[in-house]
Design a protein around this motif. Structure first.
Motif, short mmCIF file in Angstrom:
data_model
loop_
_atom_site.label_atom_id
_atom_site.label_comp_id
_atom_site.label_asym_id
_atom_site.label_seq_id
_atom_site.Cartn_x
_atom_site.Cartn_y
_atom_site.Cartn_z
N ALA A 49 21.00 5.08 -14.05
CA ALA A 49 20.08 4.04 -14.49
C ALA A 49 19.48 4.38 -15.84
N ASP A 50 19.21 3.35 -16.63
CA ASP A 50 18.53 3.54 -17.91
C ASP A 50 17.03 3.44 -17.64
N LEU A 51 16.34 4.55 -17.73
CA LEU A 51 14.92 4.60 -17.37
C LEU A 51 14.00 4.14 -18.49
N LYS A 52 14.57 3.82 -19.65
CA LYS A 52 13.73 3.40 -20.78
C LYS A 52 12.98 2.10 -20.49
N GLU A 53 13.51 1.29 -19.58
CA GLU A 53 12.85 0.02 -19.27
C GLU A 53 11.50 0.23 -18.59
N PHE A 54 11.25 1.44 -18.06
CA PHE A 54 9.98 1.72 -17.39
C PHE A 54 8.96 2.36 -18.33
N LEU A 59 3.10 4.11 -18.03
CA LEU A 59 4.15 5.07 -18.39
C LEU A 59 4.59 4.90 -19.85
N GLU A 60 3.70 4.40 -20.68
CA GLU A 60 4.03 4.14 -22.08
C GLU A 60 4.47 5.40 -22.81
N GLU A 184 17.13 16.59 -15.32
CA GLU A 184 15.91 15.98 -15.87
C GLU A 184 16.25 14.63 -16.48
N ARG A 185 15.58 13.59 -16.00
CA ARG A 185 15.85 12.24 -16.47
C ARG A 185 14.70 11.64 -17.26
N ALA A 186 13.50 12.18 -17.07
CA ALA A 186 12.35 11.66 -17.81
C ALA A 186 11.23 12.69 -17.78
N ARG A 187 10.32 12.54 -18.72
CA ARG A 187 9.19 13.47 -18.82
C ARG A 187 8.01 12.73 -19.42
N LEU A 188 6.81 13.14 -19.01
CA LEU A 188 5.61 12.52 -19.56
C LEU A 188 4.55 13.59 -19.78
N ALA A 189 4.10 13.72 -21.00
CA ALA A 189 3.03 14.66 -21.35
C ALA A 189 1.71 13.90 -21.32
N GLY A 190 0.76 14.40 -20.54
CA GLY A 190 -0.51 13.71 -20.37
C GLY A 190 -0.57 13.04 -19.01
#
Length: 210
Positions: A49-54, A59-60, A184-190
Motif C-alpha cells: 500500500a502507498d501510505l502517503k495518502e494518510f 499524521l501530517e 519500516e513503512r512509515a515514521r513520525l517524529a513528534g
C-alpha cells in the motif's frame, strides 16, 4: 505573377493551425503521464500500500520512505527483563514508539496509543511503547503504562534503538511503523493522535497486506 511558392502539385503549402498543435501537445503530455505512472507502478512491490495518502491531519508529519527500510536487530527488554528484538514480532503490524517519562509530548500522545492497541486487540497489531528512561525511573515507566492499559512496559535505557535506526531517531517521541514482514513503512517524529481516523486507516491498510 503569383509570388507564393507552390508545391509539386502546384498548391500553396498548408499551415498547421495553432489549435491542432495544441491538441497534439496535450495528447503527447497525456501519453507521457500514463507511461510515467506505469513505470512507477512497475517499481512498487506487489500488494504494498502507498501510505502517503494518510499523511494528513494528525499524521501530517508522517514520513513515508520511497522504499521500505529494514529494522535494527537491537535488543531491548520487556517489563520482566526478558530480552527481545523487533524480529520477535514478525507477522504483526508493529507501531514502535520511543518515549520517555520526562517528555511531555510523549505522555500527551500515550493515551491515543493505548486506544489504538485496544481497538485492534484481536488483530495482528502490536503497539510497542519503548521507554528510554534510566533504571532509576522504572517506577515512573510502570506507572505510565498502568495508566494506559493495555500498553505494556518495554525498555531501552541505553538509547540503542534510537541510534541504530536508519536514519537515527530525531528526538522523542518517535514512532516507527513496521509491516508484517518487519519492514519500516512509515515514521513520525513528534506526537500525534494515534486514535484518529487517518491512523486507523493507515493501520488497516497494513493489516490488509499479505
Amino acid at each position: 505573377m503569383n509570388q507564393i511558392q507552390s508545391n509539386e502539385d502546384g498548391a500553396a503549402p498548408r499551415r498547421r493551425s495553432p489549435l491542432k498543435w495544441a491538441i497534439g501537445a496535450v495528447l503527447l503530455i497525456g501519453v507521457a503521464a500514463v507511461l510515467y505512472v506505469i513505470a512507477q507502478a512497475s517499481f512498487k512491490p506487489a500488494g504494498v500500500a502507498d501510505l502517503k495518502e494518510f499523511k494528513k491531519a494528525s499524521l501530517e508529519k508522517l514520513d513515508v520512505p520511497a522504499q521500505p527500510r529494514g529494522q535494527p536487530a537491537t535488543v531491548f527488554t520487556d517489563g520482566a527483563g526478558k530480552s527481545l528484538t523487533l524480529a520477535d514480532f514478525k507477522g504483526q503490524v508493529v507501531v514502535m514508539n520511543l518515549w520517555a517519562t520526562w517528555c511531555a509530548p510523549c505522555k500527551k500522545e500515550m493515551p491515543t496509543l493505548a486506544k489504538l492497541q485496544a481497538r485492534y486487540a484481536t488483530q495482528p497489531l502490536k503497539v510497542l511503547p519503548i521507554s528510554v528512561d534510566r533504571d532509576d525511573d522504572l517506577n515512573l515507566v510502570q506507572a505510565e503504562m498502568a495508566a494506559n492499559p493495555p500498553l505494556q512496559v518495554y525498555r531501552d535505557p541505553g538509547y540503542k534503538l534510537s541510534f541504530e535506526l536508519d536514519p537515527r531517531a530525531a528526538g522523542y517521541p518517535t514512532t516507527v511503523i513496521y509491516d508484517r514482514q518487519g519492514r519500516e513503512r512509515a515514521r513520525l517524529a513528534g506526537d500525534a493522535d494515534w486514535s484518529s481516523p487517518e491512523a486507523h486507516a493507515l493501520v488497516e491498510a497494513l493489516l490488509a497486506e499479505h
